[in-house]
Design an enzyme around this catalytic site. Structure first.
Site, PDB file in Angstrom:
ATOM      1  N   THR A 193      -5.784   3.362  -4.892  1.00 16.45           N
ATOM      2  CA  THR A 193      -5.268   4.176  -5.992  1.00 16.45           C
ATOM      3  C   THR A 193      -4.433   3.334  -6.956  1.00 16.45           C
ATOM      4  OG1 THR A 193      -5.203   6.082  -4.501  1.00 16.45           O
ATOM      5  CG2 THR A 193      -3.956   6.258  -6.548  1.00 16.45           C
ATOM      6  N   CYS A 213     -10.703   3.011  -0.855  1.00 18.39           N
ATOM      7  CA  CYS A 213      -9.344   3.301  -0.389  1.00 18.39           C
ATOM      8  C   CYS A 213      -9.183   2.573   0.931  1.00 18.39           C
ATOM      9  CB  CYS A 213      -9.173   4.806  -0.211  1.00 18.39           C
ATOM     10  SG  CYS A 213      -7.684   5.297   0.706  1.00 18.39           S
ATOM     11  N   THR A 214      -8.045   1.903   1.106  1.00 20.34           N
ATOM     12  CA  THR A 214      -7.887   1.039   2.281  1.00 20.34           C
ATOM     13  C   THR A 214      -7.701   1.826   3.588  1.00 20.34           C
ATOM     14  OG1 THR A 214      -5.568   0.762   1.617  1.00 20.34           O
ATOM     15  CG2 THR A 214      -7.099  -1.009   1.045  1.00 20.34           C
ATOM     16  N   HIS A 215      -7.576   3.135   3.496  1.00 24.11           N
ATOM     17  CA  HIS A 215      -7.576   3.944   4.728  1.00 24.11           C
ATOM     18  C   HIS A 215      -9.000   4.121   5.279  1.00 24.11           C
ATOM     19  CE1 HIS A 215      -3.527   5.307   3.563  1.00 24.11           C
ATOM     20  NE2 HIS A 215      -3.402   5.812   4.758  1.00 24.11           N
ATOM     21  N   GLU A 264      -4.455   9.549   8.766  1.00 21.32           N
ATOM     22  CA  GLU A 264      -3.022   9.557   9.108  1.00 21.32           C
ATOM     23  C   GLU A 264      -2.734  10.466  10.313  1.00 21.32           C
ATOM     24  OE1 GLU A 264      -0.059   8.268   7.071  1.00 21.32           O
ATOM     25  OE2 GLU A 264      -1.350   6.975   5.896  1.00 21.32           O
ATOM     26  N   ASP A 300       0.866  -1.182   0.000  1.00 21.63           N
ATOM     27  CA  ASP A 300       0.000   0.000   0.000  1.00 21.63           C
ATOM     28  C   ASP A 300       0.899   1.227   0.000  1.00 21.63           C
ATOM     29  OD1 ASP A 300      -2.333   1.624   0.274  1.00 21.63           O
ATOM     30  OD2 ASP A 300      -1.935   1.819   2.415  1.00 21.63           O
ATOM     31  N   SER A 301       0.310   2.390  -0.262  1.00 22.34           N
ATOM     32  CA  SER A 301       1.072   3.635  -0.190  1.00 22.34           C
ATOM     33  C   SER A 301       1.541   3.915   1.239  1.00 22.34           C
ATOM     34  CB  SER A 301       0.221   4.797  -0.684  1.00 22.34           C
ATOM     35  OG  SER A 301      -0.933   4.930   0.117  1.00 22.34           O
ATOM     36  N   TYR A 322      -0.552   8.444  -2.387  1.00 25.11           N
ATOM     37  CA  TYR A 322      -0.563   8.250  -3.834  1.00 25.11           C
ATOM     38  C   TYR A 322      -1.749   8.983  -4.496  1.00 25.11           C
ATOM     39  CZ  TYR A 322       2.857   4.352  -3.851  1.00 25.11           C
ATOM     40  OH  TYR A 322       3.979   3.579  -3.751  1.00 25.11           O
ATOM     41  N   GLY A 323      -2.842   9.077  -3.775  1.00 29.27           N
ATOM     42  CA  GLY A 323      -4.121   9.481  -4.378  1.00 29.27           C
ATOM     43  C   GLY A 323      -4.148  10.855  -4.992  1.00 29.27           C
ATOM     44  N   CYS A 351      -4.070  -1.133  -2.043  1.00 24.43           N
ATOM     45  CA  CYS A 351      -4.098   0.328  -2.200  1.00 24.43           C
ATOM     46  C   CYS A 351      -5.111   0.626  -3.289  1.00 24.43           C
ATOM     47  CB  CYS A 351      -2.717   0.825  -2.614  1.00 24.43           C
ATOM     48  SG  CYS A 351      -2.676   2.563  -3.120  1.00 24.43           S
TER      49      CYS A 351
END
Lengths: 268, 268
Positions: free
Chosen positions: A75, A184-186, A152, A10-11, A42-43, A73
């Protein structure tokens, strides 16, 4: 049977939502994780840069003797994988197909929402993939560029997250979607807020978790699952080992001390 | 007199607050700007990564025949420049010294606030520099990690910006600072919100603008100002030329079409 590890990248931290699911449903598998913490996010980057970074991430994972790659990820899965899959002699799955299949199976109204980064939405790949599954589906996409910084920086609850989420999600509520892909995995870290705003009747599809489920199916089909009962994970990051160690430990609810390593991803 | 250009760099767009000031007070100077848009933000990265990125940025600018470098990035100025200045045979100034000198001259109460990224606050360099100017100064520092994402996503006003700013700035209000250094060149774009929260009596020091004023003094002292009446600027970015062109044009209130170029910063 194949006891080689699974590679996941992932990013940054978001891909740990996928790692957690892999550990839950395939506890015997060894995992090599790469988080590109030196170049996250990345997005918001251009399509060309997302392609370049994704190629480097795959090349790095290929240096291990792995059997399968999961791009955890949103993106990279949508803005890069469809264009570069043929360049690699390796089984690579992203979050795109698994999430779209799940959403198409869940929806009753045929109205599906997709949220992701600018890069993901700009690629149009969620729309395209859902339409390929069922051309009658109505798809409503919305970029949510503040969601990754919120996660984040620990703003996963409270008034700020609620205000931003309400603004982003209103058009999807207005459209009447009954299924929403967290592309998005976040974003699963904001699940509570998203659920509150969208309401009980809207089902949320966690793209990272679905990718883990899908990977298990693929590995079963090809008889590539491992034969052990308990696997181990090694983590590689492109910046700030200590920071990642702390957050990953909290996130996975177990210590990752001593298994996080620094890599210079620009060399790949 | 010296008609060579001035080099200016930042992690992204924030350094344009410095470029704007240079154009205003030294309109004859040619400018080479580098914005590291492919690796922004710097402020959340480790000290080692900030050092590495800063060295690459300086090496890139050195490939032009420039006479002076302004690091228009609060993070690189505080977390990198003090450690690597001696590696380069070039006049390099950051935003740290100019902002500290200005704040020390302005304060009446001797209580100065500093806001910046995690990298900037962690370096302790603002505190150290202010104490060197006057050991009696009381310095209160606060990392504001959401400010860069807010600015990069256009949240420079409104409820979300106000809530986050109120949370970050409360300890500085409680401490009774009368002068506040905006130690990241993105932050002047949130000046209205910061001013409203801190109140009329608190003076805001714009680190990017002060760096431009300081650079002019240095160039005058060394007789290195140019002899022309009107200069030109060329912009280099590590990602997304179109996006930068649009935002820089709005920001500088003039078109930068045709003068924005892509560079692979990893090669430096």
């Amino acid at each position: 049977m194949d006891n080689r590890p699974i590679g996941i990248f992932d990013s940054g931290l978001g891909g740990l939502t996928c790692v957690k699911k892999v550990m839950e449903i395939m506890p015997g598998e060894d995992i090599i994780y790469f988080g590109d913490t030196g170049r996250v996010p990345y997005g918001s980057r251009s399509a060309d840069t997302i392609l370049k970074y994704t190629r480097q991430d795959i090349r790095f994972l290929e240096t291990f003797d792995i059997k399968f790659i999961i791009i955890a990820c949103g993106t990279a899965s949508s803005a890069a994988l469809p264009f570069i899959r043929s360049e690699f002699d390796m089984d690579i799955e992203g979050v795109l197909d698994p999430a779209c299949k799940k959403a198409a199976a869940l929806t009753q109204s045929g109205k599906i929402g997709v949220i992701g980064t600018h890069g993901t939405v700009r690629s149009g790949k969620y729309l395209q993939t859902l339409k390929r599954i069922d051309s009658g589906l109505e798809v409503y996409s919305k970029a949510c560029p503040m969601f990754v910084p919120l996660v984040e920086n620990g703003y996963t609850d409270g008034e700020v997250a609620r205000l931003i989420a309400a603004e982003y999600l209103q058009p999807l509520k207005d459209a009447g979607v009954d299924t929403l892909i967290l592309g998005c995995t976040h974003y699963p870290l904001l699940r509570g807020v998203i659920h509150d705003i969208m309401g009980e009747q809207v089902q949320l599809v966690d793209a990272g978790a679905e990718a883990a489920v899908y990977a298990k199916q693929k590995l079963e089909e090809k008889d590539l699952l491992c034969s052990r009962g308990y696997g181990a994970a090694q983590y590689y990051v492109s910046d700030a080992v200590d920071n990642f160690t702390e957050i990953a430990g909290m996130f996975l609810e177990k210590s990752v001390d001593g298994s996080v390593h620094l890599v210079n991803i620009e060399n790949y």
